[in-house]
Design a protein around this motif. Structure first.
Motif, PDB file in Angstrom:
ATOM      1  N   ASN A 113     -44.514  -1.778  46.877  1.00 51.28           N
ATOM      2  CA  ASN A 113     -45.261  -2.454  45.813  1.00 51.28           C
ATOM      3  C   ASN A 113     -46.174  -1.454  45.104  1.00 51.28           C
ATOM      4  O   ASN A 113     -47.032  -0.823  45.734  1.00 51.28           O
ATOM      5  CB  ASN A 113     -46.092  -3.595  46.422  1.00 51.28           C
ATOM      6  CG  ASN A 113     -46.649  -4.522  45.366  1.00 51.28           C
ATOM      7  OD1 ASN A 113     -46.417  -4.336  44.182  1.00 51.28           O
ATOM      8  ND2 ASN A 113     -47.372  -5.533  45.811  1.00 51.28           N
ATOM      9  N   LYS A 393     -47.758  -9.080  49.309  1.00 55.26           N
ATOM     10  CA  LYS A 393     -47.682  -9.545  47.920  1.00 55.26           C
ATOM     11  C   LYS A 393     -48.288 -10.934  47.745  1.00 55.26           C
ATOM     12  O   LYS A 393     -48.828 -11.256  46.686  1.00 55.26           O
ATOM     13  CB  LYS A 393     -46.219  -9.575  47.462  1.00 55.26           C
ATOM     14  CG  LYS A 393     -45.624  -8.221  47.159  1.00 55.26           C
ATOM     15  CD  LYS A 393     -44.206  -8.396  46.650  1.00 55.26           C
ATOM     16  CE  LYS A 393     -43.569  -7.053  46.343  1.00 55.26           C
ATOM     17  NZ  LYS A 393     -42.195  -7.209  45.837  1.00 55.26           N
ATOM     18  N   ASN A 461     -41.686 -14.256  39.115  1.00 55.62           N
ATOM     19  CA  ASN A 461     -41.993 -12.987  38.436  1.00 55.62           C
ATOM     20  C   ASN A 461     -40.902 -11.957  38.650  1.00 55.62           C
ATOM     21  O   ASN A 461     -40.529 -11.218  37.714  1.00 55.62           O
ATOM     22  CB  ASN A 461     -43.334 -12.445  38.940  1.00 55.62           C
ATOM     23  CG  ASN A 461     -44.511 -13.276  38.464  1.00 55.62           C
ATOM     24  OD1 ASN A 461     -44.440 -13.925  37.413  1.00 55.62           O
ATOM     25  ND2 ASN A 461     -45.588 -13.278  39.223  1.00 55.62           N
ATOM     26  N   GLU A 462     -40.361 -11.889  39.854  1.00 54.99           N
ATOM     27  CA  GLU A 462     -39.276 -10.944  40.132  1.00 54.99           C
ATOM     28  C   GLU A 462     -38.017 -11.305  39.342  1.00 54.99           C
ATOM     29  O   GLU A 462     -37.328 -10.419  38.825  1.00 54.99           O
ATOM     30  CB  GLU A 462     -38.975 -10.934  41.633  1.00 54.99           C
ATOM     31  CG  GLU A 462     -40.028 -10.217  42.461  1.00 54.99           C
ATOM     32  CD  GLU A 462     -39.698 -10.218  43.937  1.00 54.99           C
ATOM     33  OE1 GLU A 462     -38.685 -10.851  44.309  1.00 54.99           O
ATOM     34  OE2 GLU A 462     -40.445  -9.594  44.702  1.00 54.99           O
ATOM     35  N   LYS A 463     -37.733 -12.585  39.224  1.00 55.45           N
ATOM     36  CA  LYS A 463     -36.559 -13.004  38.441  1.00 55.45           C
ATOM     37  C   LYS A 463     -36.731 -12.672  36.966  1.00 55.45           C
ATOM     38  O   LYS A 463     -35.774 -12.243  36.299  1.00 55.45           O
ATOM     39  CB  LYS A 463     -36.338 -14.499  38.621  1.00 55.45           C
ATOM     40  CG  LYS A 463     -35.742 -14.875  39.970  1.00 55.45           C
ATOM     41  CD  LYS A 463     -35.495 -16.366  40.062  1.00 55.45           C
ATOM     42  CE  LYS A 463     -34.859 -16.731  41.404  1.00 55.45           C
ATOM     43  NZ  LYS A 463     -34.629 -18.189  41.533  1.00 55.45           N
ATOM     44  N   ASP A 464     -37.928 -12.863  36.423  1.00 60.68           N
ATOM     45  CA  ASP A 464     -38.187 -12.528  35.020  1.00 60.68           C
ATOM     46  C   ASP A 464     -38.034 -11.033  34.770  1.00 60.68           C
ATOM     47  O   ASP A 464     -37.485 -10.612  33.732  1.00 60.68           O
ATOM     48  CB  ASP A 464     -39.594 -12.984  34.627  1.00 60.68           C
ATOM     49  CG  ASP A 464     -39.723 -14.501  34.605  1.00 60.68           C
ATOM     50  OD1 ASP A 464     -38.694 -15.179  34.441  1.00 60.68           O
ATOM     51  OD2 ASP A 464     -40.854 -15.007  34.756  1.00 60.68           O
ATOM     52  N   LYS A 465     -38.505 -10.215  35.723  1.00 54.98           N
ATOM     53  CA  LYS A 465     -38.365  -8.761  35.569  1.00 54.98           C
ATOM     54  C   LYS A 465     -36.897  -8.346  35.593  1.00 54.98           C
ATOM     55  O   LYS A 465     -36.472  -7.473  34.826  1.00 54.98           O
ATOM     56  CB  LYS A 465     -39.129  -8.050  36.687  1.00 54.98           C
ATOM     57  CG  LYS A 465     -40.640  -8.077  36.515  1.00 54.98           C
ATOM     58  CD  LYS A 465     -41.331  -7.390  37.679  1.00 54.98           C
ATOM     59  CE  LYS A 465     -42.851  -7.459  37.521  1.00 54.98           C
ATOM     60  NZ  LYS A 465     -43.546  -6.830  38.681  1.00 54.98           N
ATOM     61  N   LYS A 466     -36.104  -8.971  36.452  1.00 59.97           N
ATOM     62  CA  LYS A 466     -34.671  -8.656  36.508  1.00 59.97           C
ATOM     63  C   LYS A 466     -33.972  -9.046  35.209  1.00 59.97           C
ATOM     64  O   LYS A 466     -33.103  -8.319  34.710  1.00 59.97           O
ATOM     65  CB  LYS A 466     -34.029  -9.388  37.682  1.00 59.97           C
ATOM     66  CG  LYS A 466     -34.342  -8.764  39.033  1.00 59.97           C
ATOM     67  CD  LYS A 466     -33.671  -9.536  40.156  1.00 59.97           C
ATOM     68  CE  LYS A 466     -34.010  -8.930  41.514  1.00 59.97           C
ATOM     69  NZ  LYS A 466     -33.397  -9.702  42.626  1.00 59.97           N
ATOM     70  N   LYS A 467     -34.354 -10.196  34.641  1.00 60.51           N
ATOM     71  CA  LYS A 467     -33.755 -10.619  33.366  1.00 60.51           C
ATOM     72  C   LYS A 467     -34.103  -9.644  32.243  1.00 60.51           C
ATOM     73  O   LYS A 467     -33.258  -9.314  31.404  1.00 60.51           O
ATOM     74  CB  LYS A 467     -34.250 -12.015  33.016  1.00 60.51           C
ATOM     75  CG  LYS A 467     -33.603 -13.126  33.842  1.00 60.51           C
ATOM     76  CD  LYS A 467     -34.146 -14.479  33.444  1.00 60.51           C
ATOM     77  CE  LYS A 467     -33.512 -15.584  34.299  1.00 60.51           C
ATOM     78  NZ  LYS A 467     -34.058 -16.927  33.947  1.00 60.51           N
ATOM     79  N   GLU A 468     -35.354  -9.173  32.215  1.00 57.52           N
ATOM     80  CA  GLU A 468     -35.761  -8.206  31.190  1.00 57.52           C
ATOM     81  C   GLU A 468     -34.979  -6.899  31.322  1.00 57.52           C
ATOM     82  O   GLU A 468     -34.546  -6.316  30.331  1.00 57.52           O
ATOM     83  CB  GLU A 468     -37.256  -7.943  31.315  1.00 57.52           C
ATOM     84  CG  GLU A 468     -38.122  -9.108  30.835  1.00 57.52           C
ATOM     85  CD  GLU A 468     -39.600  -8.843  31.025  1.00 57.52           C
ATOM     86  OE1 GLU A 468     -39.932  -7.759  31.548  1.00 57.52           O
ATOM     87  OE2 GLU A 468     -40.410  -9.710  30.658  1.00 57.52           O
ATOM     88  N   LYS A 469     -34.798  -6.434  32.570  1.00 57.48           N
ATOM     89  CA  LYS A 469     -34.037  -5.198  32.776  1.00 57.48           C
ATOM     90  C   LYS A 469     -32.585  -5.369  32.340  1.00 57.48           C
ATOM     91  O   LYS A 469     -32.012  -4.481  31.694  1.00 57.48           O
ATOM     92  CB  LYS A 469     -34.088  -4.813  34.255  1.00 57.48           C
ATOM     93  CG  LYS A 469     -35.412  -4.210  34.687  1.00 57.48           C
ATOM     94  CD  LYS A 469     -35.370  -3.830  36.159  1.00 57.48           C
ATOM     95  CE  LYS A 469     -36.705  -3.247  36.606  1.00 57.48           C
ATOM     96  NZ  LYS A 469     -36.693  -2.883  38.048  1.00 57.48           N
TER      97      LYS A 469
END
Length: 489
Positions: A113, A393, A461-469
């Motif tokens: 992290n 986390k 939040n982790e899912k949103d970051k993966k979608k952005e990538k």
């Protein structure tokens, strides 16, 4: 390293000092730390009955499985001051502290992290393990020789072995926990999920190392390689599906095998000691005589059936004793079934939602088991806290920390006065103790709900970051394709 060693020595010194001043006799009468299931006095009485040739399960005091009788067959009334017994329980707490330290350190190394500082990553495992080891409730449970320390040790050891992808040993240790108490058997699903995830991570790490070593220099054979890679990916997916099915089957089979083996060994020990049944494996009708014996698994009635049916209703910090005393006899079995079935019902939605986060699933199920115990103690509270805080986390997203800390201080401080007002002074009634125990259990449920809420926020939040990538990669790839097409034209 120096800080960790100093804290460990401080915890051992505190336990040795409290033993030296003879505080065991003081805390041995506290209902917050002694229950009918975890009482060491009941074990001493059972050993005394066994030494005189009578069955330890003849009365209604001893409720542990027979292997604990064999392990502590040297115990008597004078062994309370025996330093050998004291060292055993100090070592149990010490091993639990070290296991918590290793589990949290391993999870921090896997998560990586960026929001956490390097100093905080170093201090966090030491802080959480010392919260468990230096806690006055764990010290008091060590003083009274609480037999519930064995189940906590088994659960932590099974989690640590599952993090190291050791399916055989983790299922064996978990079967020991289920052999002592029935409810830890629900942890078999998250333990298998944790083993599968750790093995997949190790497999991915090996593949990445091989890819970094091998450098592809030829650009002409890209199309052929892409086709081969697609075929390999399809094969690896099929291989992974077959591997996961085999691991599920192997994990459940091993767990049931170890558990049944422990029960059969207990039956053989019990029969050889308290019945005329002689063990002769060469006998062709061995299994027929074994299962037709009158003493066939009679200890299950006094161990597992005792825990599931909640026959002893002595006051404790739980909720079941008051509810079952106030209900009618006609509705007692229905209420007991619903209370014991809550953990099984909660297992299904938790596994569906947190199946990709098995370590948090282990924490949720263990905390629900400890909260809904029939005979809980105050030593379960620091264990519940440390289990829930294994993932750092979640600490960032939690709310009402000061409210929970002060609320638990007030509630725990009022447990023994309300018990004294009701039992010793006779100026109150059972509602005093039930009200404060209800608030204590409600506070633990609120902590669990807050940790689940913070976990849901982290997951989204982790899912949103993966979608952005993925969207950025798609945008860059489409740009490159358009530029290559223009060049070709």
């Amino acid at each position: 390293m120096i800080l960790q060693l100093s804290l460990l020595l401080l915890g051992i010194l505190l336990r040795a000092v409290t033993y030296h001043f003879g505080l065991t006799s003081v805390y041995n009468q506290k209902f917050e730390y002694v229950t009918p299931f975890t009482s060491f006095d009941n074990l001493v009485e059972a050993v005394h009955l066994m030494s005189h040739g009578t069955s330890p399960y003849g009365g209604s005091h001893f409720h542990l499985p027979p292997i604990y009788l064999w392990l502590f067959r040297w115990v008597d009334q004078d062994s309370y001051a025996n330093w050998g017994l004291r060292i055993i329980f100090i070592l149990i707490d010490l091993i639990c502290c070290l296991l918590l330290f290793l589990i949290i350190k391993q999870t921090l190394g896997q998560q990586k992290n960026k929001m956490l500082n390097a100093k905080f990553e170093r201090i966090l495992p030491v802080a959480i393990s010392s919260i468990y080891f230096l806690n006055p409730f764990t010290i008091a449970s060590c003083l009274v020789y609480c037999m519930g320390n064995f189940t906590r040790l088994y659960i932590l050891l099974s989690i640590y072995l599952a993090l190291n992808a050791n399916l055989v040993l983790s299922t064996f240790v978990l079967s020991l926990a289920a052999y002592t108490e029935v409810t830890p058997a629900l942890l078999i699903i998250p333990i298998i999920l944790l083993c599968i995830k750790q093995r997949s991570q190790l497999f991915k790490a090996k593949i990445n190392q091989n890819k970094s070593q091998v450098k592809r220099t030829q650009e002409k054979q890209k199309e052929e390689k892409e086709e081969k890679e697609e075929k390999k990916q399809q094969k690896t997916k099929q291989h992974k599906n077959s591997n996961t099915f085999l691991q599920w089957f192997l994990g459940i089979f091993l767990f049931l095998f170890w558990w049944v083996l422990l029960l059969v060994l207990s039956q053989l020990m019990f029969n050889s000691k308290f019945s005329n049944f002689k063990i002769n494996i060469n006998d062709p009708n061995f299994f027929q005589h074994f299962f037709s014996n009158n003493q066939y698994f009679t200890f299950l009635k006094h161990t597992y059936f005792f825990l599931l049916n909640i026959t002893d209703l002595t006051p404790n910090i739980g909720l079941y004793w008051y509810l079952l005393t106030e209900t009618f006899v006609v509705f007692r079995q229905f209420l007991v079934f619903t209370l014991q079935f809550i953990n099984v019902i909660g297992l299904i939605p938790f596994t569906i939602r947190f199946r990709s986060y098995p370590l948090f699933l282990v924490a949720v199920i263990t905390s629900s088991i400890t909260i809904l115990k029939a005979y809980p103690t105050l030593a379960d509270f620091p264990f519940l806290f440390c289990i829930l805080v294994m993932q750092p986390k979640l600490l960032e997203k939690t709310r009402y920390r000061a409210f929970f800390i002060r609320g638990f201080q007030v509630v725990i401080g009022l447990l023994s006065p309300f018990y004294k007002i009701w039992i010793q002074d006779g100026t109150g009634n059972a509602n005093y103790l039930f009200g404060i125990s209800l608030s204590f259990s409600f506070g633990e449920i609120l902590v669990l709900m807050e940790m689940i809420r913070s976990a849901m926020i982290v997951i989204t939040n982790e899912k949103d970051k993966k979608k952005e990538k993925n969207s950025l990669q798609y945008y860059i790839s489409t740009k490159k394709k358009k530029s290559s097409q223009r060049k070709d034209k």
